[in-house]
Scaffold this motif. Sequence first.
Motif, PDB file in Angstrom:
ATOM      1  N   UNK A 179      -5.308  13.407  42.100  1.00  0.00           N
ATOM      2  CA  UNK A 179      -4.444  13.718  40.974  1.00  0.00           C
ATOM      3  C   UNK A 179      -3.191  14.462  41.374  1.00  0.00           C
ATOM      4  N   UNK A 180      -2.541  15.047  40.394  1.00  0.00           N
ATOM      5  CA  UNK A 180      -1.319  15.809  40.615  1.00  0.00           C
ATOM      6  C   UNK A 180      -0.892  16.465  39.313  1.00  0.00           C
ATOM      7  N   UNK A 181       0.200  17.181  39.348  1.00  0.00           N
ATOM      8  CA  UNK A 181       0.730  17.849  38.153  1.00  0.00           C
ATOM      9  C   UNK A 181       1.532  16.838  37.331  1.00  0.00           C
ATOM     10  N   UNK A 182       0.824  15.925  36.674  1.00  0.00           N
ATOM     11  CA  UNK A 182       1.485  14.829  35.972  1.00  0.00           C
ATOM     12  C   UNK A 182       1.174  14.831  34.478  1.00  0.00           C
ATOM     13  N   UNK A 183       0.303  15.717  34.034  1.00  0.00           N
ATOM     14  CA  UNK A 183      -0.003  15.840  32.599  1.00  0.00           C
ATOM     15  C   UNK A 183       0.301  17.237  32.097  1.00  0.00           C
ATOM     16  N   UNK A 184       1.040  17.989  32.892  1.00  0.00           N
ATOM     17  CA  UNK A 184       1.414  19.336  32.498  1.00  0.00           C
ATOM     18  C   UNK A 184       0.362  20.364  32.863  1.00  0.00           C
ATOM     19  N   UNK A 185       0.736  21.635  32.645  1.00  0.00           N
ATOM     20  CA  UNK A 185      -0.179  22.745  32.919  1.00  0.00           C
ATOM     21  C   UNK A 185       0.236  23.917  32.032  1.00  0.00           C
ATOM     22  N   UNK A 186      -0.121  23.808  30.739  1.00  0.00           N
ATOM     23  CA  UNK A 186       0.148  24.903  29.819  1.00  0.00           C
ATOM     24  C   UNK A 186      -0.885  25.987  30.050  1.00  0.00           C
ATOM     25  N   UNK A 187      -0.437  27.171  30.381  1.00  0.00           N
ATOM     26  CA  UNK A 187      -1.357  28.240  30.754  1.00  0.00           C
ATOM     27  C   UNK A 187      -1.450  28.298  32.260  1.00  0.00           C
ATOM     28  N   UNK A 188      -2.617  27.992  32.790  1.00  0.00           N
ATOM     29  CA  UNK A 188      -2.772  27.913  34.238  1.00  0.00           C
ATOM     30  C   UNK A 188      -2.908  29.250  34.933  1.00  0.00           C
ATOM     31  N   UNK A 189      -3.152  30.326  34.191  1.00  0.00           N
ATOM     32  CA  UNK A 189      -3.281  31.638  34.820  1.00  0.00           C
ATOM     33  C   UNK A 189      -4.702  32.179  34.757  1.00  0.00           C
ATOM     34  N   UNK A 190      -5.587  31.501  34.022  1.00  0.00           N
ATOM     35  CA  UNK A 190      -6.982  31.929  33.935  1.00  0.00           C
ATOM     36  C   UNK A 190      -7.844  31.087  34.868  1.00  0.00           C
ATOM     37  N   UNK A 191      -8.921  31.661  35.384  1.00  0.00           N
ATOM     38  CA  UNK A 191      -9.732  30.974  36.397  1.00  0.00           C
ATOM     39  C   UNK A 191     -10.687  29.930  35.823  1.00  0.00           C
ATOM     40  N   UNK A 192     -10.982  28.928  36.638  1.00  0.00           N
ATOM     41  CA  UNK A 192     -11.961  27.887  36.300  1.00  0.00           C
ATOM     42  C   UNK A 192     -12.431  27.258  37.603  1.00  0.00           C
ATOM     43  N   UNK A 193     -13.667  26.819  37.658  1.00  0.00           N
ATOM     44  CA  UNK A 193     -14.205  26.183  38.866  1.00  0.00           C
ATOM     45  C   UNK A 193     -13.619  24.783  39.028  1.00  0.00           C
ATOM     46  N   UNK A 194     -13.302  24.423  40.287  1.00  0.00           N
ATOM     47  CA  UNK A 194     -12.624  23.148  40.524  1.00  0.00           C
ATOM     48  C   UNK A 194     -13.142  22.447  41.772  1.00  0.00           C
ATOM     49  N   UNK A 195     -13.204  21.120  41.666  1.00  0.00           N
ATOM     50  CA  UNK A 195     -13.415  20.230  42.808  1.00  0.00           C
ATOM     51  C   UNK A 195     -12.150  19.390  42.925  1.00  0.00           C
ATOM     52  N   UNK A 196     -11.552  19.342  44.113  1.00  0.00           N
ATOM     53  CA  UNK A 196     -10.325  18.570  44.324  1.00  0.00           C
ATOM     54  C   UNK A 196     -10.483  17.719  45.581  1.00  0.00           C
ATOM     55  N   UNK A 197     -10.226  16.414  45.467  1.00  0.00           N
ATOM     56  CA  UNK A 197     -10.212  15.563  46.652  1.00  0.00           C
ATOM     57  C   UNK A 197      -8.928  14.742  46.670  1.00  0.00           C
ATOM     58  N   UNK A 198      -8.456  14.445  47.898  1.00  0.00           N
ATOM     59  CA  UNK A 198      -7.208  13.703  48.025  1.00  0.00           C
ATOM     60  C   UNK A 198      -7.134  13.068  49.413  1.00  0.00           C
ATOM     61  N   UNK A 199      -6.581  11.858  49.452  1.00  0.00           N
ATOM     62  CA  UNK A 199      -6.416  11.160  50.724  1.00  0.00           C
ATOM     63  C   UNK A 199      -5.155  11.619  51.442  1.00  0.00           C
ATOM     64  N   UNK A 200      -5.255  11.747  52.750  1.00  0.00           N
ATOM     65  CA  UNK A 200      -4.087  12.082  53.550  1.00  0.00           C
ATOM     66  C   UNK A 200      -3.080  10.939  53.574  1.00  0.00           C
ATOM     67  N   UNK A 201      -3.528   9.740  53.172  1.00  0.00           N
ATOM     68  CA  UNK A 201      -2.653   8.574  53.221  1.00  0.00           C
ATOM     69  C   UNK A 201      -2.251   8.097  51.826  1.00  0.00           C
ATOM     70  N   UNK A 202      -2.379   8.954  50.836  1.00  0.00           N
ATOM     71  CA  UNK A 202      -2.044   8.578  49.466  1.00  0.00           C
ATOM     72  C   UNK A 202      -0.530   8.482  49.326  1.00  0.00           C
TER      73      UNK A 202
END
Length: 272
Positions: A179-202
């Motif tokens: 993914x990416x920052x493509x749907x906005x990020x209103x707020x973004x200062x409070x914590x939440x658990x996250x899993x993030x995966x991304x290809x080096x060749x994307x």
Amino acid sequence: MQAKLNFLAAAAVLLSIAVDGILGLPSPGCSKPATVASRNNTMTVNGKTRAYVVRLPQNYDTNKQYRLIFQFHWAHGSASQIINGGYATPYYGLPPLDKNKSAIYIIPEGLDEGGYQGWGNRNNQDVEFTDAMITTLQNGLCIDQNLIFAMGHSYGAGMSYALACARPNVFRAVAINSGGLISGCTGGTSPIAMYIQHSLRDSTLPIAGGEPFEIGRHLNIEYEGCAAGSPLTWVPYDGAPNDVGHVPAPKDAGAAASFTPENNWNFFSQFS
């Protein structure tokens, strides 16, 4: 759609502050006849007709609290493609891993973005659509309100990230797959658990600052220093030689199946 994956550093401040031993929080729909069924559904939000699909587990029990998993589709995708598979494994591959049939899956339909359906989230409209779905589902089904999750690939991952920013006290965790920052990020200062995966060749949503490593495998990197019960998992990968870099179910070289479904399910199912 070109964008850099520039939210990994920001994710460190979105780690969930969890309370060990937290009990389930039953929704108003528990112990009542279900008013939501496995089917296509519509609702009106901010004057627009919005559609979503509900998938209940077999033998749904009104006295059992279920986890709620939102699955958002990619650009040029649809809810039916998540359900039926093809480009992605049906339901992103999670139901077969859910041995206890503990989850209800919600597959929303994006709005027309000019020739394809997506999650532009203009004026927070897709976040508010999600709010409305949650209210309907909590009133009509038995849900553990402490176990609500979001996931998706590409644009669907961007939408999941927008929910992490805007509704960190509603969602227990999110899985951001390419993914990416493509749907906005209103707020973004409070914590939440996250899993993030991304290809080096994307090349569709290029990774920023990725370091190359041995080709053909993925790395599961668990961040240290997080609060108990509040993991951040980062998974860079450089998959099989024919991996084009931006796919919902990447495989390690020589592997018959993608590592993504199991990684996503294991991340979500640790919260109980």
